[in-house]
Design a protein around this motif. Structure first.
Motif, PDB file in Angstrom:
ATOM      1  N   LYS A   1       0.862  -1.062  -0.064  1.00 49.61           N
ATOM      2  CA  LYS A   1      -0.268   0.063   0.148  1.00 49.61           C
ATOM      3  C   LYS A   1       0.940   1.316  -0.018  1.00 49.61           C
ATOM      4  O   LYS A   1       1.806   1.351   0.858  1.00 49.61           O
ATOM      5  N   ALA A   2       0.276   2.564  -0.585  1.00 48.99           N
ATOM      6  CA  ALA A   2       1.046   3.607  -0.678  1.00 48.99           C
ATOM      7  C   ALA A   2       1.257   4.232   0.560  1.00 48.99           C
ATOM      8  O   ALA A   2       0.133   4.118   1.569  1.00 48.99           O
ATOM      9  N   THR A   3       2.122   5.140   0.895  1.00 53.67           N
ATOM     10  CA  THR A   3       2.078   5.692   2.354  1.00 53.67           C
ATOM     11  C   THR A   3       1.889   7.093   1.651  1.00 53.67           C
ATOM     12  O   THR A   3       2.609   7.838   0.981  1.00 53.67           O
ATOM     13  N   TYR A   4       0.764   7.863   2.248  1.00 51.21           N
ATOM     14  CA  TYR A   4       0.406   9.181   2.243  1.00 51.21           C
ATOM     15  C   TYR A   4       0.992  10.176   2.915  1.00 51.21           C
ATOM     16  O   TYR A   4       1.007   9.879   4.097  1.00 51.21           O
ATOM     17  N   GLU A   5       1.047  11.279   2.443  1.00 56.96           N
ATOM     18  CA  GLU A   5       1.567  12.316   3.231  1.00 56.96           C
ATOM     19  C   GLU A   5       0.331  12.792   3.940  1.00 56.96           C
ATOM     20  O   GLU A   5      -0.563  12.662   3.705  1.00 56.96           O
ATOM     21  N   GLN A   6       0.740  13.462   5.155  1.00 62.73           N
ATOM     22  CA  GLN A   6      -0.705  14.231   5.834  1.00 62.73           C
ATOM     23  C   GLN A   6      -1.104  15.232   5.080  1.00 62.73           C
ATOM     24  O   GLN A   6      -0.874  16.010   4.323  1.00 62.73           O
ATOM     25  N   GLY A   7      -2.506  15.019   5.270  1.00 63.32           N
ATOM     26  CA  GLY A   7      -3.340  15.956   4.371  1.00 63.32           C
ATOM     27  C   GLY A   7      -3.683  15.646   3.165  1.00 63.32           C
ATOM     28  O   GLY A   7      -4.735  16.138   2.354  1.00 63.32           O
TER      29      GLY A   7
END
Lengths: 112, 114
Positions: free
Chosen positions: B55-61
């Motif tokens: 799974k991708a790691t998303y940045e905050q926001g």
């Protein structure tokens, strides 16, 4: 279209000064970004030049000549941690649109 | 070597529809791909980092349900902007890395939502 030219690799000694040049051709022009990218990581913003001239920010300075389609990044007092790729990215514009294009990057190796 | 192809270069879509952007590494296997968006005269903003098969790691926001990232193979990652709105209009750019090396950028995709 966009055409960007910067040296592929450079080597410099710790404590020295190094200048990384970038020439570009763009359709329209908003400004030019310089980014630092360490291997395996996302690039880090260094500078954004819109007007001609030199902008200094700590050990890093960036110069722009819009008429010549030329920019350089100047790194002073080199440290080992400055070993990275440095990406030149002009932002083109025209007809209400814009485009950011990255050069291939200059891989800088800082040696003791 | 190290060519990254991004498609499409530009796309116009209607508000409420979904748009898929592809990022391909043409001559190397990309274990990691990064997705960014950029507004005019502003710096790149990292949206997410994806490693092949996970799974991708998303940045905050960054809303992961709105910006779907798939990295199913070592040469392809896709970003789907779901239920696009005019405020999603931006320049989206990907970069691909072989691993612990520098990443190479695609040409970018200019998305306009009307």
């Amino acid at each position: 279209g966009q055409n960007i030219d910067q040296p592929t690799e450079m080597t410099a000694t710790e404590g020295a000064i190094v200048q990384i040049n970038c020439t570009y051709q763009t359709s329209g022009f908003n400004g030019l970004f310089w980014y630092q990218q360490h291997a395996g990581e996302a690039p880090t913003f260094l500078s954004y030049n819109v007007l001609d001239g030199l902008e200094e920010k700590g050990r890093f300075s960036s110069f722009l000549s819009r008429s010549k389609g030329y920019s350089y990044l100047l790194l002073k007092e080199l440290q080992m941690k400055d070993s990275a790729s440095y990406l030149c990215a002009p932002e083109g514009s025209g007809a209400g649109s814009y485009q950011l294009t990255f050069g291939k990057g200059t891989k800088l190796s800082v040696i003791p | 070597g190290a060519v990254v192809s991004q498609h499409p270069s530009w796309v116009i879509c209607k508000s409420g529809t979904s748009v898929k952007i592809e990022c391909r590494s043409l001559d190397f296997q990309a274990t990691t791909m990064f997705w960014y968006r950029q507004f005019p005269k502003q710096s790149l903003m990292l949206m997410a980092t994806s490693n092949e098969g996970s799974k991708a790691t998303y940045e905050q926001g960054v809303e992961k349900d709105k910006f779907l990232i798939n990295h199913a193979s070592l040469t392809l990652s896709t970003l789907t902007v779901t239920s696009a709105h005019p405020e999603d209009s931006s320049f989206y750019i990907c970069s691909a890395s072989k691993g612990n090396t520098e990443a190479f950028f695609g040409q970018g995709t200019r998305l306009t939502v009307v």
